[in-house]
Scaffold this active site. Structure first.
Site, PDB file in Angstrom:
ATOM      1  N   HIS A 465      36.383  42.712  38.583  1.00 15.24           N
ATOM      2  CA  HIS A 465      37.772  42.347  38.880  1.00 15.24           C
ATOM      3  C   HIS A 465      38.513  43.454  39.639  1.00 15.24           C
ATOM      4  CE1 HIS A 465      38.332  44.474  34.937  1.00 15.24           C
ATOM      5  NE2 HIS A 465      39.410  44.925  35.540  1.00 15.24           N
ATOM      6  N   ASP A 545      31.328  41.180  33.509  1.00 17.30           N
ATOM      7  CA  ASP A 545      32.337  41.599  34.481  1.00 17.30           C
ATOM      8  C   ASP A 545      31.926  42.942  35.085  1.00 17.30           C
ATOM      9  OD1 ASP A 545      34.554  42.196  35.958  1.00 17.30           O
ATOM     10  OD2 ASP A 545      35.942  42.386  34.275  1.00 17.30           O
ATOM     11  N   SER A 640      39.470  50.512  34.164  1.00 16.28           N
ATOM     12  CA  SER A 640      38.368  49.552  34.259  1.00 16.28           C
ATOM     13  C   SER A 640      37.171  50.155  34.975  1.00 16.28           C
ATOM     14  CB  SER A 640      38.820  48.295  35.016  1.00 16.28           C
ATOM     15  OG  SER A 640      39.503  47.414  34.171  1.00 16.28           O
TER      16      SER A 640
END
Length: 699
Positions: A465, A545, A640
């Site tokens: 993402h 992810d 992230s």
């Protein structure tokens, strides 16, 4: 019983055999010598009342004699004079004894009254002052001997208090815990049935804690464990229910503080809080915290709780709907890890009154598992930059440094062609989204000629993402982050406008802006790499992810934290302990881990044994997660892709546990990650190639 604003339960008077204040050790010791009965007598067989003849009249003689010579604010002198009717408990024989020694008219007039109020006085119940009423001169002469007697009595009381504490039995402690549990359960039942107000209920609960083991002010000579005491677990649950659910309003802040402090001393008395704990006794109130469920946790209901959450993740998401980011986290909650109980934390982005009502309904589901709800939610750990992150590091020397040294809010490398892991990262065209470079993976092609073109390639990994874009299939990636550098440049330019042209300050700001522009131009000419594959999808009820970035061959890729990253609170992260040398497939609950994110830098925590369940992207998902420890912060926006690492025990170096993808956006104490084993397994399924954290050896 000690009353708090005069409020208490009548049934408590029937259950308690003594009426002792728990906050005064000397008063407790003195009172116990004359008023102990039932269980307390069996606990302290060596009490000073062992002589039956003296014990029979001790109560009455103490009360009677103490009113004859004592300090009073109502008398004209320092000593008061006997009334001849000291107490309604005095026998007729003692009253006649008083009359024989008293020659005052007042004494005779008051003899027939049983309920005459007595002046305030300081008395010794262990060595009462015998009734001797004479002239003022005689009373004056007796002051010295009376004072000496009182001092001697105080020493005896203190000694008897220690003796009583040593003689407390484990059976009596468990019985006292059981009685306290029953009293608190009754209070909680009354609250849930709207029989009693919360304000009055918390006052009564505080009083019950005051009366727990009143003769023991310090620690008991035993160690009580939560695993073996169901009463203690239930007491903890009730107190946490008060603090987390019933007293959350600001109107109850004072009651909450008093109850928490009383609960702290209760745990300390039971040796569940030690001097080595981080709670100080300098007047600062203790606080409730969350802790991970580690491998040493053997609390009942833990297995059952894990089964329930596992079954929940298998449910059909089409029949479930909840707020985006809502989650259920199984944790431990309490003042210290050793004094904590199993807890289910419900995080909701939009917390309403009906959610607290839901907690009341679920209260009786487990007798010793606490449940509470907070305003919190799970969100992706990528940053949509609106302001510059606070983490700073050394500057990059792509051009000559200015005489004023600036520290950009992102990590940089001493050598732009040797980029360590955990640096900031974004796509070349991104204007808002930024994340963290996790590390490097290397394909293990072996002798298969079909994949020979990838044999010497290096790939960086981060969250999908962060770098996937709908506008571009294979975007180029910049390290450090283009987003952070551009934002930093805007801040400096705006600040320079506040200074006059030609000033030293404005010149320094503009030189730093020029330096950033040159670095951005260099990065565009020397591209770091390009995204070749990535996905953000739910695979087997788990989030996948991550994305891999093919790194330009001119860059040297090593899984090391780098020498340029100097702001480590852990002094052992030096030399060989800067290098990632092993993959950790078997994760131990309670394992100490850390991460270095582009936003929050170095933070540490512990692995939780049970997964967190949350609702995101219209589906129910589960994930392993880290509970922040010892500080309550683990991750934030911009982290992230950061690798979850641990120090190896059997050798120097670091072990790779997984990669961070989400965190709880409100409190930021949980870090959700994908285990490295799942990442490598998924990569193998997609690419048909084995992957490793070390380059493939030739031959």
């Amino acid at each position: 019983m000690v009353r708090f604003f005069g409020l208490n339960k009548k049934k408590n008077e029937e259950k308690e055999n003594t009426d002792l204040p728990a906050d005064n050790e000397q008063n407790a010791a003195e009172t116990s010598s004359s008023n102990v009965s039932g269980n307390e007598e069996r606990i302290d067989p060596n009490s000073h009342d062992a002589n039956p003849e003296n014990a029979n009249n001790d109560d009455a003689s103490t009360t009677f004699g103490s009113s004859i010579q004592s300090s009073s604010i109502f008398s004209r002198g320092r000593m008061t004079y006997g009334t001849g009717a000291s107490s309604s408990m005095a026998t007729s024989e003692m009253r006649s004894h008083s009359s024989g020694h008293s020659g005052s008219k007042n004494s005779k007039n008051l003899q027939g009254f049983k309920d005459v109020g007595k002046p305030l006085r300081a008395v010794s119940f262990l060595n009462p002052v015998k009734e001797e009423e004479s002239q003022d001169t005689q009373n004056t002469l007796d002051v010295s001997s009376s004072t000496s007697s009182t001092l001697a009595t105080s020493g005896n009381a203190r000694e008897n208090s220690f003796t009583s504490r040593r003689s407390i039995t484990l059976e009596y402690i468990h019985k006292s815990l059981s009685e306290l549990e029953e009293n608190l359960v009754d209070i909680m039942d009354d609250i849930h049935q709207d029989v009693i107000s919360i304000s009055k209920a918390v006052i009564e609960a505080i009083e019950y804690f005051k009366e727990f083991l009143p003769t023991t002010r310090d620690r008991i000579p035993y160690r009580i464990s939560l695993e073996k005491s169901s009463s203690l677990r239930k007491i903890n649950k009730i107190v946490l229910h008060f603090l987390d659910n019933l007293l959350v309003s600001d109107a109850f802040s004072n009651s909450r503080s008093i109850l928490l402090r009383r609960f702290y001393f209760f745990l300390k008395k039971l040796n569940l809080i030690t001097d080595d704990d981080l709670i100080s006794e300098s007047g600062v109130l203790p606080c409730l915290s969350v802790f991970c469920i580690g491998s040493h946790c053997n609390l009942p209901s833990m297995d059952k709780l894990g089964m329930i959450l596992d079954e929940l993740t298998k449910m059909d998401s089409s029949i479930i709907s909840d707020q985006e980011g809502a989650f259920i986290a199984p944790i431990l909650r309490g003042i210290t890890p050793k004094s904590s109980i199993l807890t289910i934390m419900f995080g909701l982005p939009n917390l309403q009154h009906e959610h607290y009502e839901m907690i009341k309904v679920l209260y009786s589901l487990f007798p010793d598992v606490h449940m509470y709800c907070v305003k919190d939610y799970i969100k992706k750990a990528a940053s949509a930059v609106g302001s510059i992150p606070s983490h700073t590091a050394a500057t990059i020397d792509t051009i000559a440094p200015t005489k004023f040294q600036f520290s950009p809010p992102y990590a940089v490398s001493e050598n732009p062609l040797e980029l360590p892991i955990s640096m900031s990262l974004s796509t070349e065209t991104s204007a808002k989204i930024t994340g963290t470079l996790g590390g490097y993976l290397f394909p293990q092609t072996g002798s298969d000629k079909k994949f020979s073109q990838f044999a010497s390639c290096s790939f960086a990994i981060t969250c999908a993402h962060v770098v996937l874009s709908e506008k571009q299939d294979y975007p180029n990636v910049m390290v450090p982050s283009n987003v952070l550098q551009t934002s930093y440049k805007k801040v400096l330019t705006k600040e320079s406008d506040r200074y006059p042209d030609g000033s030293v300050e404005k010149t320094a700001f503009l030189e730093e802006v020029q330096r950033i522009d040159q670095n951005l131009n260099w990065q565009k000419s020397n591209k770091f790499g390009q995204v070749v594959w990535g996905e953000r999808a739910i695979v087997d009820h788990r989030l996948s992810d991550f994305a891999i970035i093919k790194v330009n061959s001119s860059f040297k890729c090593q899984n090391t934290l780098g020498n340029g990253l100097k702001s480590f609170p852990d002094p052992t992260l030096r030399f060989q302990n800067l290098h990632v040398k092993r993959k950790i497939f078997k994760m131990k609950p309670g394992m100490k881990v850390f991460k270095i994110g582009a936003s929050t830098g170095y933070t540490s925590g512990e692995l939780n044994s049970t997964k967190l369940v949350y609702w995101a992207d219209g589906k129910l998902q589960s994930s392993e997660f880290v509970v922040a420890s010892p500080t309550p912060l683990f991750a934030s926006a911009g982290d992230s892709g950061a690798w979850i690492l641990t120090k190896l025990e059997d050798r120097l170096g670091l072990g790779l546990v997984g990669m961070l993808h989400s965190y709880d956006g409100e409190q930021r104490q949980f870090g959700l990650f994908t285990p490295i084993g799942d990442i490598l397994e998924r990569l193998h399924a997609v690419t048909k190639i084995q992957w490793d954290i070390d380059p493939q050896l030739d031959g």
